[in-house]
Design a protein around this motif. Structure first.
Motif, mmCIF file in Angstrom:
data_model
loop_
_atom_site.group_PDB
_atom_site.id
_atom_site.type_symbol
_atom_site.label_atom_id
_atom_site.label_comp_id
_atom_site.label_asym_id
_atom_site.label_seq_id
_atom_site.Cartn_x
_atom_site.Cartn_y
_atom_site.Cartn_z
ATOM 1 N N TRP A 16 0.900 -1.256 0.085
ATOM 2 C CA TRP A 16 0.023 0.179 0.045
ATOM 3 C C TRP A 16 0.873 1.361 -0.052
ATOM 4 N N PHE A 17 2.081 1.304 0.636
ATOM 5 C CA PHE A 17 2.978 2.407 0.995
ATOM 6 C C PHE A 17 3.935 2.271 -0.345
ATOM 7 N N LYS A 18 3.851 1.475 -1.066
ATOM 8 C CA LYS A 18 4.891 1.464 -2.281
ATOM 9 C C LYS A 18 4.528 2.720 -3.122
ATOM 10 N N GLY A 19 3.400 3.190 -3.626
ATOM 11 C CA GLY A 19 3.428 4.126 -4.732
ATOM 12 C C GLY A 19 2.898 5.455 -3.814
ATOM 13 N N ARG A 20 3.221 5.400 -2.712
ATOM 14 C CA ARG A 20 2.808 6.569 -1.631
ATOM 15 C C ARG A 20 4.150 7.308 -0.964
ATOM 16 N N SER A 21 5.136 7.276 -1.401
ATOM 17 C CA SER A 21 6.163 7.706 -0.837
ATOM 18 C C SER A 21 6.101 9.262 -0.139
ATOM 19 N N GLU A 22 5.309 9.956 -0.743
ATOM 20 C CA GLU A 22 5.082 11.382 -0.802
ATOM 21 C C GLU A 22 4.320 11.595 0.878
ATOM 22 N N VAL A 77 -2.052 12.765 -2.195
ATOM 23 C CA VAL A 77 -1.220 11.381 -2.408
ATOM 24 C C VAL A 77 -2.604 10.346 -2.171
ATOM 25 N N LEU A 78 -3.107 10.460 -1.204
ATOM 26 C CA LEU A 78 -4.208 9.565 -0.781
ATOM 27 C C LEU A 78 -5.376 9.599 -2.161
ATOM 28 N N ARG A 79 -5.570 10.445 -2.648
ATOM 29 C CA ARG A 79 -6.403 10.595 -3.878
ATOM 30 C C ARG A 79 -5.918 10.040 -5.308
ATOM 31 N N GLY A 80 -4.566 9.651 -5.037
ATOM 32 C CA GLY A 80 -3.984 9.123 -6.229
ATOM 33 C C GLY A 80 -2.916 10.041 -6.926
ATOM 34 N N GLY A 81 -2.855 11.103 -6.441
ATOM 35 C CA GLY A 81 -1.809 12.013 -7.063
ATOM 36 C C GLY A 81 -0.256 11.373 -6.735
ATOM 37 N N ARG A 82 0.421 11.827 -7.863
ATOM 38 C CA ARG A 82 1.873 11.304 -7.831
ATOM 39 C C ARG A 82 2.831 12.647 -8.068
#
Length: 176
Positions: A16-22, A77-82
């Motif tokens: 879950w945290f993999k794409g959310r390093s921000e 980030v939780l809404r999918g922003g990168r």
């Protein structure tokens, strides 16, 4: 439940945290905002305040803004922003590190730190500016030291005489 049913759930929670390093940056900003606000609240004002803006105003605004930015970043980030990767520089990630440049820059900074009390800021700053220019590839033996000397003296005069931030003058103390 069988073992095959729980394995994908564990893998999903783990990744879950993999794409959310921000979110780590968001947590760091929030912690910094809280630290600034706590330090501001503990600040003592032993002087008479003149006007509506006191010494706690700017740190309070900075602390609140840090918390707001942390919350907005976490929401994004939780809404999918990168965050977008840096594409402006021409950097080859597979190229080895340039340790010679790193060591030369470190030597310039350390020499400034060691020499500033001994020979003063104008001379140690000149060594710093010239050393950084040399480390970053400039090899003009006439222009570089001249520019470094001008930058150092202008910086010294600006901080020492105009801004009232005393810097060690060294042997040039009476001249500047």
């Amino acid at each position: 439940m069988t073992q095959t049913q729980t394995a994908p759930e564990t893998k999903t929670a783990k990744n879950w945290f993999k794409g959310r390093s921000e979110l780590g940056l968001s947590a760091l900003l929030a912690a910094l905002g809280v630290l600034v606000l706590v330090d501001t609240a503990a600040m003592t004002t032993d002087f008479t305040q003149r006007g509506p803006v006191g010494p706690k105003t700017v740190p309070t605004v900075v602390g609140v803004l840090l918390l707001v930015v942390a919350a907005l970043l976490a929401r994004d980030v939780l809404r999918g922003g990168r965050g977008e990767s840096e594409t402006g520089e021409d950097v080859d990630p597979s190229a080895p590190s340039d340790w010679r440049t790193v060591l030369l820059l470190s030597a310039a900074f350390l020499s400034n730190a060691v020499l500033i009390k001994i020979i003063g800021f104008p001379l140690s700053g000149m060594i710093l500016f010239w050393g950084c220019a040399y480390a970053l590839g400039s090899r003009n033996t006439v222009r570089d030291p001249l520019i470094a000397a001008v930058l150092s003296v202008v910086t010294y005069v600006a901080f020492n005489n105009l801004l009232g931030v005393p810097l060690p003058g060294g042997p040039l103390m009476g001249v500047l």
